[in-house]
Design a protein around this motif. Structure first.
Motif, PDB file in Angstrom:
ATOM      1  N   ILE A  18       0.840  -1.202   0.000  1.00  0.00           N
ATOM      2  CA  ILE A  18       0.000   0.000   0.000  1.00  0.00           C
ATOM      3  C   ILE A  18       0.872   1.248   0.000  1.00  0.00           C
ATOM      4  O   ILE A  18       0.651   2.187  -0.781  1.00  0.00           O
ATOM      5  N   ALA A  19       1.879   1.279   0.889  1.00  0.00           N
ATOM      6  CA  ALA A  19       2.762   2.450   0.970  1.00  0.00           C
ATOM      7  C   ALA A  19       3.513   2.668  -0.332  1.00  0.00           C
ATOM      8  O   ALA A  19       3.601   3.800  -0.834  1.00  0.00           O
ATOM      9  N   VAL A  61       4.515  10.219  -6.696  1.00  0.00           N
ATOM     10  CA  VAL A  61       5.769  10.635  -7.316  1.00  0.00           C
ATOM     11  C   VAL A  61       5.665  10.722  -8.839  1.00  0.00           C
ATOM     12  O   VAL A  61       6.107  11.696  -9.458  1.00  0.00           O
ATOM     13  N   TYR A  62       5.046   9.696  -9.449  1.00  0.00           N
ATOM     14  CA  TYR A  62       5.100   9.599 -10.914  1.00  0.00           C
ATOM     15  C   TYR A  62       3.788   9.929 -11.637  1.00  0.00           C
ATOM     16  O   TYR A  62       3.800  10.125 -12.851  1.00  0.00           O
ATOM     17  N   ILE A  63       2.681  10.012 -10.895  1.00  0.00           N
ATOM     18  CA  ILE A  63       1.411  10.348 -11.537  1.00  0.00           C
ATOM     19  C   ILE A  63       0.942  11.752 -11.149  1.00  0.00           C
ATOM     20  O   ILE A  63       0.711  12.606 -12.021  1.00  0.00           O
ATOM     21  N   LEU A  64       0.835  11.992  -9.849  1.00  0.00           N
ATOM     22  CA  LEU A  64       0.342  13.297  -9.397  1.00  0.00           C
ATOM     23  C   LEU A  64       1.380  14.399  -9.581  1.00  0.00           C
ATOM     24  O   LEU A  64       1.074  15.484 -10.085  1.00  0.00           O
ATOM     25  N   GLN A  65       2.611  14.152  -9.169  1.00  0.00           N
ATOM     26  CA  GLN A  65       3.661  15.160  -9.288  1.00  0.00           C
ATOM     27  C   GLN A  65       4.291  15.159 -10.684  1.00  0.00           C
ATOM     28  O   GLN A  65       4.454  16.202 -11.288  1.00  0.00           O
ATOM     29  N   ASN A  66       4.660  13.986 -11.140  1.00  0.00           N
ATOM     30  CA  ASN A  66       5.228  13.815 -12.485  1.00  0.00           C
ATOM     31  C   ASN A  66       6.414  14.744 -12.743  1.00  0.00           C
ATOM     32  O   ASN A  66       6.590  15.286 -13.835  1.00  0.00           O
ATOM     33  N   LYS A  67       7.232  14.941 -11.706  1.00  0.00           N
ATOM     34  CA  LYS A  67       8.411  15.796 -11.859  1.00  0.00           C
ATOM     35  C   LYS A  67       9.688  15.118 -11.372  1.00  0.00           C
ATOM     36  O   LYS A  67      10.776  15.666 -11.543  1.00  0.00           O
ATOM     37  N   TYR A  68       9.523  13.959 -10.770  1.00  0.00           N
ATOM     38  CA  TYR A  68      10.682  13.259 -10.237  1.00  0.00           C
ATOM     39  C   TYR A  68      11.274  12.337 -11.291  1.00  0.00           C
ATOM     40  O   TYR A  68      10.548  11.768 -12.113  1.00  0.00           O
ATOM     41  N   PRO A  69      12.585  12.144 -11.269  1.00  0.00           N
ATOM     42  CA  PRO A  69      13.234  11.307 -12.295  1.00  0.00           C
ATOM     43  C   PRO A  69      13.015   9.819 -12.053  1.00  0.00           C
ATOM     44  O   PRO A  69      12.886   9.376 -10.905  1.00  0.00           O
ATOM     45  N   TRP A  70      12.980   9.062 -13.133  1.00  0.00           N
ATOM     46  CA  TRP A  70      12.994   7.610 -13.024  1.00  0.00           C
ATOM     47  C   TRP A  70      14.435   7.158 -12.805  1.00  0.00           C
ATOM     48  O   TRP A  70      15.366   7.798 -13.303  1.00  0.00           O
ATOM     49  N   PRO A  71      14.630   6.103 -12.069  1.00  0.00           N
ATOM     50  CA  PRO A  71      16.003   5.608 -11.857  1.00  0.00           C
ATOM     51  C   PRO A  71      16.666   5.232 -13.182  1.00  0.00           C
ATOM     52  O   PRO A  71      16.017   4.722 -14.094  1.00  0.00           O
ATOM     53  N   VAL A  95      12.056   9.382  -3.944  1.00  0.00           N
ATOM     54  CA  VAL A  95      12.138   8.404  -5.032  1.00  0.00           C
ATOM     55  C   VAL A  95      12.797   7.115  -4.528  1.00  0.00           C
ATOM     56  O   VAL A  95      12.332   6.005  -4.816  1.00  0.00           O
ATOM     57  N   ILE A  96      13.881   7.258  -3.768  1.00  0.00           N
ATOM     58  CA  ILE A  96      14.564   6.086  -3.198  1.00  0.00           C
ATOM     59  C   ILE A  96      13.615   5.300  -2.302  1.00  0.00           C
ATOM     60  O   ILE A  96      13.525   4.077  -2.391  1.00  0.00           O
ATOM     61  N   ASN A  97      12.886   6.025  -1.454  1.00  0.00           N
ATOM     62  CA  ASN A  97      11.979   5.360  -0.536  1.00  0.00           C
ATOM     63  C   ASN A  97      10.827   4.673  -1.279  1.00  0.00           C
ATOM     64  O   ASN A  97      10.387   3.590  -0.898  1.00  0.00           O
ATOM     65  N   THR A  98      10.349   5.309  -2.352  1.00  0.00           N
ATOM     66  CA  THR A  98       9.266   4.719  -3.138  1.00  0.00           C
ATOM     67  C   THR A  98       9.650   3.339  -3.651  1.00  0.00           C
ATOM     68  O   THR A  98       8.924   2.349  -3.464  1.00  0.00           O
ATOM     69  N   MET A 141      10.484   7.169   6.937  1.00  0.00           N
ATOM     70  CA  MET A 141      11.583   6.660   6.119  1.00  0.00           C
ATOM     71  C   MET A 141      12.249   7.768   5.307  1.00  0.00           C
ATOM     72  O   MET A 141      13.461   7.745   5.069  1.00  0.00           O
ATOM     73  N   ILE A 142      11.477   8.771   4.880  1.00  0.00           N
ATOM     74  CA  ILE A 142      12.074   9.910   4.187  1.00  0.00           C
ATOM     75  C   ILE A 142      13.006  10.665   5.141  1.00  0.00           C
ATOM     76  O   ILE A 142      14.122  11.060   4.775  1.00  0.00           O
ATOM     77  N   LEU A 143      12.551  10.849   6.378  1.00  0.00           N
ATOM     78  CA  LEU A 143      13.393  11.488   7.392  1.00  0.00           C
ATOM     79  C   LEU A 143      14.623  10.640   7.679  1.00  0.00           C
ATOM     80  O   LEU A 143      15.730  11.176   7.867  1.00  0.00           O
ATOM     81  N   TRP A 144      14.473   9.320   7.682  1.00  0.00           N
ATOM     82  CA  TRP A 144      15.593   8.404   7.932  1.00  0.00           C
ATOM     83  C   TRP A 144      16.684   8.569   6.888  1.00  0.00           C
ATOM     84  O   TRP A 144      17.872   8.631   7.206  1.00  0.00           O
ATOM     85  N   PHE A 145      16.300   8.655   5.609  1.00  0.00           N
ATOM     86  CA  PHE A 145      17.289   8.829   4.542  1.00  0.00           C
ATOM     87  C   PHE A 145      18.011  10.164   4.682  1.00  0.00           C
ATOM     88  O   PHE A 145      19.204  10.271   4.400  1.00  0.00           O
ATOM     89  N   TYR A 146      17.286  11.194   5.117  1.00  0.00           N
ATOM     90  CA  TYR A 146      17.928  12.491   5.320  1.00  0.00           C
ATOM     91  C   TYR A 146      18.987  12.392   6.409  1.00  0.00           C
ATOM     92  O   TYR A 146      20.117  12.899   6.250  1.00  0.00           O
TER      93      TYR A 146
END
Length: 308
Positions: free
Chosen positions: A39-40, A48-58, A177-180, A226-231
């Motif tokens: 779900i997450a 990331v890829y539908i609503l925002q559509n501004k982040y890069p694909w790996p 993106v990494i977390n996704t 998890m986003i905070l964890w990566f930071y």
């Protein structure tokens, strides 16, 4: 600011155990974990890829690292810790969580050539002593299981390896993106594991406990925390993992509030030692003292100018 972020991360991270306890009233551990990750991951992908559509694909070369991170940080680590709750108590689980900084420091010394300073070592030892005290009643209770120790050990080693690997590969992708991909890939890889290990004990009740648990675990833990964890990992791998020493402290408080679990003298003593250990290892900045000293320097400077 880093101290506040570290404390906030630890508070949220420790709340995951409370949410999981509620969820386990309605389903089995690995089913709960797999559902949470799928779900997450799906929601993150949509955002990331539908609503925002501004982040890069790996890029092609980055997929290997993302798959490894998903396997280490999601499939193995979280899958193992959820599964281990079938065999060990919450106290033992908290104790094993605090072994992560030791493993990270050792792996960072080998792979990243990061020195382990004496102050860090002393801080971790004192904090670990506190956590042993906190879990001593559980350790001496005779309810431990060898399977649980092995599973938790695998999980903690996997998370530490994932933390050091993340620092080593230094992915240039945004944290979200990494977390996704980490969560989504980890959830997919966990599906066959869940089927094999829980096919004979599987059950799922669609009730308040399940929905409440999943909402918290998905939105607050798997996405936000998890986003905070990566930071924090990008700032310093070892110091980020040292914040896990505070997990049992917040865990006891939250468990007392939401699960009516008592807090005893062992827990209070452990809390004190953990805070001392964090200070020695350099994780707690004495914000108000620094602010006070900074203010004094400013006053002294202004006084000197006035005298002149």
């Amino acid at each position: 600011m880093k101290t506040l972020l570290g404390l906030f991360f630890t508070f949220l991270w420790s709340s995951a155990a409370i949410a999981t306890k509620f969820g386990l009233n309605s389903t089995t551990p690995l089913v709960l974990a797999t559902t949470r990750f799928l779900i997450a991951g799906g929601l993150l992908f949509l955002y990331v890829y539908i609503l925002q559509n501004k982040y890069p694909w790996p890029k092609l070369k980055e997929w290997r690292s993302l798959i490894i991170l998903g396997l280490l940080n999601t499939t193995i680590y979280l899958g193992a810790t959820f599964w281990a709750l079938n065999y060990v108590s919450a106290g033992i689980f908290n104790l094993f969580v605090t072994t992560n900084p030791f493993i990270v420091a050792f792996l960072s010394f080998i792979w990243l050539k990061r020195s382990i300073y004496f102050r860090e070592l002393m801080g971790m030892i004192i904090a670990a002593m506190g956590l042993v005290i906190a879990t001593w009643p559980t350790i001496t209770g005779g309810d431990n299981n060898l399977h649980g120790f092995v599973i938790l050990g695998i999980g903690m080693t996997s998370m530490a390896t994932g933390s050091v690997y993340f620092k080593k590969v230094n992915l240039k992708l945004p944290s979200i993106v990494i977390n996704t991909w980490q969560v989504l890939i980890g959830g997919i890889l966990l599906i066959p594991v869940t089927y094999i290990l829980e096919k004979n004990v599987y059950f799922l009740n669609l009730d308040f406990y399940l929905y409440g648990s999943l909402i918290w675990l998905v939105f607050v833990i798997s996405i936000g925390t998890m986003i905070l964890w990566f930071y924090l990992l990008k700032q310093d791998t070892v110091k980020a993992n040292n914040w896990l020493f505070m997990t049992p402290v917040f865990g006891y408080i939250l468990a007392n509030i939401f699960l009516n679990e008592p807090i005893n003298v062992f827990d209070i003593t452990a809390t004190f030692l953990v805070i001392v250990g964090l200070f020695l290892s350099g994780n707690i900045e004495i914000y108000f003292i620094k602010k006070f000293l900074k203010g004094n320097r400013r006053v002294s400077s202004e006084t000197s100018r006035n005298i002149k």
